[in-house]
Design a protein around this motif. Structure first.
Motif, PDB file in Angstrom:
ATOM      1  N   GLU A  40      -7.722  -5.785   0.543  1.00 24.61           N
ATOM      2  CA  GLU A  40      -7.437  -6.110  -0.858  1.00 24.61           C
ATOM      3  C   GLU A  40      -6.397  -5.175  -1.473  1.00 24.61           C
ATOM      4  OE1 GLU A  40     -10.970  -6.413  -3.240  1.00 24.61           O
ATOM      5  OE2 GLU A  40     -12.041  -7.502  -1.666  1.00 24.61           O
ATOM      6  N   MET A  41      -5.991  -4.166  -0.725  1.00 23.64           N
ATOM      7  CA  MET A  41      -5.021  -3.207  -1.242  1.00 23.64           C
ATOM      8  C   MET A  41      -3.673  -3.429  -0.559  1.00 23.64           C
ATOM      9  SD  MET A  41      -7.137   0.343  -1.863  1.00 23.64           S
ATOM     10  CE  MET A  41      -6.973   0.929  -0.224  1.00 23.64           C
ATOM     11  N   SER A  75      -3.325   1.950   4.930  1.00 21.79           N
ATOM     12  CA  SER A  75      -4.308   3.008   5.107  1.00 21.79           C
ATOM     13  C   SER A  75      -4.882   3.412   3.752  1.00 21.79           C
ATOM     14  CB  SER A  75      -3.630   4.212   5.769  1.00 21.79           C
ATOM     15  OG  SER A  75      -4.453   5.346   5.710  1.00 21.79           O
ATOM     16  N   TYR A  76      -6.135   3.860   3.754  1.00 18.86           N
ATOM     17  CA  TYR A  76      -6.739   4.355   2.518  1.00 18.86           C
ATOM     18  C   TYR A  76      -6.003   5.586   1.985  1.00 18.86           C
ATOM     19  CZ  TYR A  76     -10.753   1.263   2.888  1.00 18.86           C
ATOM     20  OH  TYR A  76     -11.550   0.164   2.929  1.00 18.86           O
ATOM     21  N   ARG A  77      -5.399   6.332   2.867  1.00 20.54           N
ATOM     22  CA  ARG A  77      -4.688   7.550   2.466  1.00 20.54           C
ATOM     23  C   ARG A  77      -3.486   7.252   1.581  1.00 20.54           C
ATOM     24  NH1 ARG A  77      -3.971  11.696   7.214  1.00 20.54           N
ATOM     25  NH2 ARG A  77      -3.515  12.920   5.370  1.00 20.54           N
ATOM     26  N   ASP A  78      -3.014   6.022   1.555  1.00 13.57           N
ATOM     27  CA  ASP A  78      -1.844   5.667   0.757  1.00 13.57           C
ATOM     28  C   ASP A  78      -2.175   5.403  -0.715  1.00 13.57           C
ATOM     29  OD1 ASP A  78      -0.331   5.835   3.076  1.00 13.57           O
ATOM     30  OD2 ASP A  78      -0.562   3.698   3.523  1.00 13.57           O
ATOM     31  N   SER A 134      -9.529  -5.798  -9.288  1.00 17.72           N
ATOM     32  CA  SER A 134      -8.293  -5.700  -8.520  1.00 17.72           C
ATOM     33  C   SER A 134      -7.661  -4.323  -8.665  1.00 17.72           C
ATOM     34  CB  SER A 134      -7.303  -6.765  -9.000  1.00 17.72           C
ATOM     35  OG  SER A 134      -6.025  -6.551  -8.460  1.00 17.72           O
ATOM     36  N   ILE A 135      -7.065  -3.860  -7.595  1.00 23.90           N
ATOM     37  CA  ILE A 135      -6.354  -2.581  -7.636  1.00 23.90           C
ATOM     38  C   ILE A 135      -5.144  -2.644  -8.567  1.00 23.90           C
ATOM     39  CG2 ILE A 135      -4.829  -3.029  -5.662  1.00 23.90           C
ATOM     40  CD1 ILE A 135      -5.329  -0.033  -4.882  1.00 23.90           C
ATOM     41  N   TRP A 136      -4.616  -3.845  -8.775  1.00 27.78           N
ATOM     42  CA  TRP A 136      -3.455  -3.992  -9.660  1.00 27.78           C
ATOM     43  C   TRP A 136      -3.824  -3.661 -11.101  1.00 27.78           C
ATOM     44  CZ3 TRP A 136       0.870  -3.959  -7.109  1.00 27.78           C
ATOM     45  CH2 TRP A 136       0.872  -4.405  -5.784  1.00 27.78           C
ATOM     46  N   ILE A 137      -5.051  -3.919 -11.487  1.00 29.06           N
ATOM     47  CA  ILE A 137      -5.523  -3.526 -12.826  1.00 29.06           C
ATOM     48  C   ILE A 137      -5.633  -2.002 -12.897  1.00 29.06           C
ATOM     49  CG2 ILE A 137      -7.431  -3.697 -14.478  1.00 29.06           C
ATOM     50  CD1 ILE A 137      -7.946  -6.531 -13.289  1.00 29.06           C
ATOM     51  N   ILE A 138      -6.088  -1.391 -11.815  1.00 26.99           N
ATOM     52  CA  ILE A 138      -6.148   0.075 -11.750  1.00 26.99           C
ATOM     53  C   ILE A 138      -4.741   0.659 -11.903  1.00 26.99           C
ATOM     54  CG2 ILE A 138      -6.728   2.070 -10.310  1.00 26.99           C
ATOM     55  CD1 ILE A 138      -9.211   0.584 -11.249  1.00 26.99           C
TER      56      ILE A 138
END
Length: 149
Positions: free
Chosen positions: A28-29, A33-36, A89-93
């Motif tokens: 969903e991102m 990688s999570y590190r990004d 959503s990460i886009w809202i973040i």
């Protein structure tokens, strides 16, 4: 000094204590990688800061408590999301973190613009110097609070 202190406390609680926890399933991102995620949050935040700190020729904010309170709202929303996972959503973040940068930069630059407009000579120099304690103290206080988070 108080609006600057408050905005920095809220801002750096988000940056140091909350943002590293704002993760979604990798599919969903927009990352491999999570590190990004965390470096991207920092980049989005700094773009907001850059825009707002460049805004005084166009926009002046004289009532600095409102953006400080809005920054506290950002902190509460993002901390609540970190605990209860309700933002879909990460886009809202990204949008909230961009807004965080806008608010922080706006309070920072307008605090010093107000001092420059209100005071002259040695009084201005003293006021500018002592006001810088607010942002440093806010970052320090936020760091201790973020440790607990």
């Amino acid at each position: 000094m108080l609006p600057l202190l408050l905005v920095y406390i809220a801002e750096y609680i988000i940056n140091q204590g909350v943002a590293p926890t704002l993760l979604y399933p990798l599919e969903e991102m927009p990352f491999k990688s999570y590190r990004d995620a965390y470096p991207m949050y920092g980049t989005v935040y700094q773009i907001g800061v850059f825009i707002s700190r460049s805004s005084t020729p166009f926009i002046r904010v004289h009532h600095l408590y409102l953006p400080s309170i809005l920054q506290i709202v950002n902190m509460v929303v993002l901390t609540s999301h970190a605990m209860f996972d309700f933002i879909p959503s990460i886009w809202i973040i990204f949008a909230i973190i961009f807004w965080e940068g806008i608010l922080g930069g706006l309070v920072y630059i307008n605090t010093f613009a107000e001092i420059t407009d209100e005071f002259e000579g040695e009084e201005r120099e003293f006021s500018l110097g002592t006001t810088t304690v607010s942002d440093s103290a806010g970052i320090c206080i936020a760091g201790f609070i973020a440790l607990g988070l």
